[in-house]
Design an enzyme around this catalytic site. Structure first.
Site, PDB file in Angstrom:
ATOM      1  N   LYS A  53       0.873  -1.448   0.224  1.00 55.94           N
ATOM      2  CA  LYS A  53       0.062   0.204   0.255  1.00 55.94           C
ATOM      3  C   LYS A  53       0.647   1.574   0.032  1.00 55.94           C
ATOM      4  CE  LYS A  53      -3.395  -2.015   2.218  1.00 55.94           C
ATOM      5  NZ  LYS A  53      -4.619  -2.917   3.849  1.00 55.94           N
ATOM      6  N   GLN A  97      -4.916  -1.097   9.638  1.00 57.08           N
ATOM      7  CA  GLN A  97      -4.795  -2.515   9.051  1.00 57.08           C
ATOM      8  C   GLN A  97      -5.299  -3.871   9.879  1.00 57.08           C
ATOM      9  OE1 GLN A  97      -3.658  -3.119   5.855  1.00 57.08           O
ATOM     10  NE2 GLN A  97      -4.288  -5.132   6.274  1.00 57.08           N
ATOM     11  N   ASP A 120     -10.917   2.934   3.775  1.00 63.04           N
ATOM     12  CA  ASP A 120     -11.507   1.312   3.544  1.00 63.04           C
ATOM     13  C   ASP A 120     -12.979   1.232   3.357  1.00 63.04           C
ATOM     14  OD1 ASP A 120      -9.437  -0.341   4.071  1.00 63.04           O
ATOM     15  OD2 ASP A 120      -9.090   0.285   6.045  1.00 63.04           O
TER      16      ASP A 120
END
Ligand code: GUN
Length: 285
Positions: A53, A97, A120
């Protein structure tokens, strides 16, 4: 092989070129888009995802920061850091994460992220907005799958779509996006009595359970589109998905490989969401 391959690397390359152009335009106006990635603990899979990422940001002109914390970080410590990132004007997207260590309540952490920086799309405000048809951010993996349908002109209006898996990250938002696109959606999961009876009727199957060979050739309608979100290891340690690719590719009309399918698309859509967040912030500046 009869199925057409849906190549996530090739599609990602196209979409990332657009991301890079938009990032450069924002930067030229003094609003360089920025993503903050937070990793707690040392889960090896998470380490790889996070590295990819951050690298994708660097490659496409986005600013990124990576906070790495030991698994012993307290929940309060993590919430304090999120509060700082919520108030940092250089940061437009925040990604914590998952999974988090057991002593940290991930729900509480996600709810602490400012919804306008929740790239997200996991915050209840964003999940609710998606459910009511007004999404601010679409969760990256299902959003990437929708881009794959679009790129290959897979007709979704009136199609029978089966989603296998009911996670908040993939299964549930995938079902919402397919519904929004006009599909008739069935969500199957570990308690489903006869999975094959559902998948055999499906024009589109999205497998997102994290279990090898959950979908085999005998379970697929000829010509169906099969999307594999799984990330597993086979007996030789090789990366594989949830779908028996060798068998299903002989029956399906379109299929995604693992690796090189949905994986790169997830990261691409994270970049897209971060750009969108930065463009909104710039418009309000
Ligand atoms: N862990 C597995 N997939 C994801 C994802 O899309 N976002 C975050 N934050 N964590 C994950």
């Amino acid at each position: 092989m009869t199925a057409t391959l849906i190549d996530g690397n090739a599609l990602s390359k196209q979409l990332r070129a657009d991301v890079a152009t938009r990032a450069a335009a924002l930067t030229a106006r003094g609003h360089r888009p920025g993503l903050a990635v937070v990793l707690v603990g040392d889960n090896p899979a998470s380490e790889v995802y996070v590295r990819n990422k951050v690298k994708a940001c660097e490659d496409n002109g986005l600013y990124s920061s990576l906070d790495r914390y030991p698994a012993t970080l307290s929940e309060a410590g993590l919430l304090k850091r999120i509060d700082e990132l919520n108030n940092d004007p250089k940061i437009h997207g925040i990604l914590v994460q998952l999974p988090l260590p057991k002593h940290i309540d991930s729900h509480k952490v996600i709810e602490a992220i400012a919804p306008e920086k929740d790239v997200d799309g996991f915050h209840v405000a964003n999940a609710g907005a998606l459910m009511t048809g007004q999404p601010l951010f679409r969760p990256c993996t299902p959003y990437g799958v929708m881009k794959m349908f679009e790129a290959h002109k897979i007709a979704l209006t009136g199609a029978n779509a089966v989603v296998i898996g009911r996670s908040n990250i993939v299964g549930k938002p995938m079902a919402m996006l397919l519904l929004e696109a006009g599909a008739t959606v069935t969500v199957c999961h570990s308690k489903t009595r006869d999975l094959a009876a559902h998948t055999r009727e499906a024009d589109v199957v999205v497998a997102a359970v994290g279990k090898r060979n959950i979908l085999t050739a005998d379970m697929v309608k000829p010509g169906a589109t099969v999307i594999d979100v799984g990330m597993n290891r086979d007996d030789n340690g090789k990366l594989c998905g949830d779908v028996d690719f060798a068998g299903v590719k002989e029956v399906a009309g379109h299929i995604t490989p693992v690796p090189g399918g949905v994986g790169p698309m997830t990261i691409t859509m994270l970049l897209v969401n971060t750009i969108e967040a930065a463009e909104r912030a710039a418009a309000n500046a």
